[in-house]
Design a protein around this motif. Structure first.
Motif, PDB file in Angstrom:
ATOM      1  N   GLY A  87      16.521 178.678 153.214  1.00 37.23           N
ATOM      2  CA  GLY A  87      15.484 178.853 152.206  1.00 37.23           C
ATOM      3  C   GLY A  87      16.079 178.878 150.807  1.00 37.23           C
ATOM      4  N   ARG A  88      15.232 179.155 149.845  1.00 36.95           N
ATOM      5  CA  ARG A  88      15.647 179.124 148.446  1.00 36.95           C
ATOM      6  C   ARG A  88      16.310 180.443 148.053  1.00 36.95           C
ATOM      7  N   ASP A  89      17.177 180.369 147.073  1.00 35.28           N
ATOM      8  CA  ASP A  89      17.866 181.551 146.549  1.00 35.28           C
ATOM      9  C   ASP A  89      17.838 181.475 145.025  1.00 35.28           C
ATOM     10  N   PRO A  90      16.674 181.772 144.414  1.00 38.47           N
ATOM     11  CA  PRO A  90      16.550 181.599 142.962  1.00 38.47           C
ATOM     12  C   PRO A  90      17.481 182.489 142.163  1.00 38.47           C
ATOM     13  N   ALA A  91      17.788 183.682 142.667  1.00 37.44           N
ATOM     14  CA  ALA A  91      18.661 184.587 141.918  1.00 37.44           C
ATOM     15  C   ALA A  91      20.054 183.990 141.759  1.00 37.44           C
ATOM     16  N   ALA A  92      20.617 183.495 142.851  1.00 33.53           N
ATOM     17  CA  ALA A  92      21.955 182.894 142.787  1.00 33.53           C
ATOM     18  C   ALA A  92      21.938 181.640 141.929  1.00 33.53           C
TER      19      ALA A  92
ATOM     20  N   GLU B 183      17.021 191.131 148.465  1.00 35.83           N
ATOM     21  CA  GLU B 183      18.001 190.968 147.391  1.00 35.83           C
ATOM     22  C   GLU B 183      18.402 192.315 146.824  1.00 35.83           C
ATOM     23  N   ALA B 184      19.700 192.526 146.725  1.00 33.47           N
ATOM     24  CA  ALA B 184      20.225 193.766 146.167  1.00 33.47           C
ATOM     25  C   ALA B 184      20.502 193.579 144.680  1.00 33.47           C
ATOM     26  N   ALA B 185      20.773 194.709 144.021  1.00 32.41           N
ATOM     27  CA  ALA B 185      21.113 194.638 142.601  1.00 32.41           C
ATOM     28  C   ALA B 185      22.453 193.932 142.437  1.00 32.41           C
ATOM     29  N   PRO B 186      22.636 193.175 141.367  1.00 32.27           N
ATOM     30  CA  PRO B 186      23.903 192.476 141.152  1.00 32.27           C
ATOM     31  C   PRO B 186      25.067 193.454 141.058  1.00 32.27           C
ATOM     32  N   SER B 187      26.230 193.052 141.567  1.00 32.04           N
ATOM     33  CA  SER B 187      27.414 193.889 141.516  1.00 32.04           C
ATOM     34  C   SER B 187      27.957 193.928 140.089  1.00 32.04           C
TER      35      SER B 187
ATOM     36  N   LEU C  31      16.756 181.676 130.642  1.00 29.98           N
ATOM     37  CA  LEU C  31      17.329 181.922 131.970  1.00 29.98           C
ATOM     38  C   LEU C  31      17.476 183.420 132.237  1.00 29.98           C
ATOM     39  N   VAL C  32      17.940 184.164 131.227  1.00 27.99           N
ATOM     40  CA  VAL C  32      18.090 185.613 131.405  1.00 27.99           C
ATOM     41  C   VAL C  32      16.729 186.267 131.591  1.00 27.99           C
ATOM     42  N   LEU C  33      15.711 185.807 130.851  1.00 29.87           N
ATOM     43  CA  LEU C  33      14.368 186.351 131.013  1.00 29.87           C
ATOM     44  C   LEU C  33      13.857 186.099 132.431  1.00 29.87           C
ATOM     45  N   MET C  34      14.064 184.891 132.950  1.00 24.12           N
ATOM     46  CA  MET C  34      13.656 184.591 134.318  1.00 24.12           C
ATOM     47  C   MET C  34      14.391 185.471 135.322  1.00 24.12           C
ATOM     48  N   ARG C  35      15.670 185.715 135.060  1.00 25.71           N
ATOM     49  CA  ARG C  35      16.450 186.587 135.964  1.00 25.71           C
ATOM     50  C   ARG C  35      15.913 188.001 135.939  1.00 25.71           C
ATOM     51  N   MET C  36      15.550 188.515 134.761  1.00 29.88           N
ATOM     52  CA  MET C  36      15.005 189.865 134.661  1.00 29.88           C
ATOM     53  C   MET C  36      13.661 189.961 135.360  1.00 29.88           C
TER      54      MET C  36
END
Length: 349
Positions: free
Chosen positions: A137-142, A272-276, A319-324
């Motif tokens: 499947g898709r992984d938009p965060a990565a 999805e976990a919080a980024p390290s 991109l950062v806004l989409m990530r948030m």
């Protein structure tokens, strides 16, 4: 004990013994090649022998990698095959480049450029296939994380490498395109590296060796591009060659590692976990690159390419806004799940 059981156990132990001997032989050869790299750097040799030793090390490492793929026969082998093919085409480009240097060809671009640039495509495509099979499947965060890092580095590449090449009157149009393709290939390789780092899945020996191979190759490429930009000559040094040779040796070791069969296996599905911390540091570094490019360009007296830096900054902001937004969505989903758990008894449901 039945004959069938005895034959199964005998075959299993025979297979383990074969694997042990195979690993000893393959890693033994890679160890010899590593010593050859030290010899390559420390011992002065005539130019032809120097180039020949480089070619032997690179070619032998790639052959060992293909033998590892043939031995382990992973269920998902297409990605591995493309990665090894990319390194093989790179080694072929090294051989063609050595022949061109011996013939003292003055034309540019030359046939070796076709090998090198096509190697970027094969290598990147292979790694992306491995990444996609690690998570169904898709992984938009990565994907967003990789895009943030690549976009930030892209501003540096355009300002300090591609823009000066486009203004070089000594290059033909074909030469400008070929010269610009190399930093763009490195940018593609950086995005691939960021993508595989952000992808879920086990951090096995094969995974670490593969990523280390990409890192050494990328660092050597970046050093070569910077050296060309500073000196104006496409001449490599022994230490830059060590980076490329390390990439060859590490990819050979990665393909020989038993864990290479599971590298492309799908990771267990999870929320999805919080980024390290390291991942956040990498994202912050990518976000700061346009500002760094602006400061460095101004300090060195270059004509500030405000359109490139401005567009890059705007793209990174989006991109950062989409990530948030993605992280906020994850927090909301987890809050709903926690609320549901708080309203139910763990014993009776």
């Amino acid at each position: 004990m039945s004959g069938t059981t005895q034959s199964i156990r005998t075959g299993r132990w025979f297979g383990i013994a074969n694997l042990a001997w195979y690993l000893r032989i393959s890693y033994g050869f890679l160890g010899v090649l590593s010593l050859a790299v030290v010899f390559y750097v420390l011992v002065p040799l005539p130019a032809d022998l120097h180039s020949g030793l480089y070619q032997v090390i690179a070619t032998a490492a790639v052959i060992i990698g293909f033998l590892g793929l043939r031995w382990h026969q992973p269920a998902r082998r297409r990605g591995w095959f493309l990665v090894l093919t990319g390194y093989a085409v790179w080694a072929a480009g090294d051989l063609v480049w050595a022949i061109e240097s011996h013939l003292k060809l003055d034309a540019y671009p030359v046939p070796s450029d076709g090998f090198y640039l096509s190697a970027y495509l094969a290598l990147g495509a292979g790694v992306l296939i491995l990444v996609r099979t690690r998570r169904e499947g898709r992984d938009p965060a990565a994907l967003l994380d990789a895009a943030i890092i690549t976009s930030g580095a892209g501003v540096l590449v355009v300002v300090f490498l591609i823009a000066p090449l486009m203004q070089d009157s000594g290059l033909t149009l074909a030469g400008k395109i070929a010269s610009s393709a190399y930093p763009l290939g490195d940018l593609f390789l950086l995005g691939v590296l960021a993508r595989i780092y952000a992808a879920p899945g086990a951090r096995t020996t094969a995974y670490r060796l593969l990523t280390a191979s990409l890192v050494f190759t990328l660092l050597a490429d970046a050093a070569w591009n910077v050296a060309v930009g500073v000196t104006g000559e496409a001449i490599s040094s022994d230490w830059i060659d060590v980076g490329w040779l390390a990439g060859y040796l590490l990819i050979g070791a990665a393909a020989c590692a038993p864990s290479m069969t599971t590298l492309a296996e799908p990771a267990p599905s999870r929320t999805e976990a919080a980024p390290s911390g390291r991942r956040l540091a990498a994202l912050g570094f990518g976000l700061a690159l346009p500002g760094f490019a602006l400061l460095l360009d101004g300090a060195t007296g270059g004509g500030v390419l405000w359109p490139v830096i401005g567009i890059g900054s705007l793209l990174l902001s989006v991109l950062v806004l989409m990530r948030m937004i993605g992280l906020l969505h994850v927090v909301q989903v987890q809050a709903v799940r926690l609320a549901a758990l708080a309203r139910s008894d763990a014993l009776t449901g």
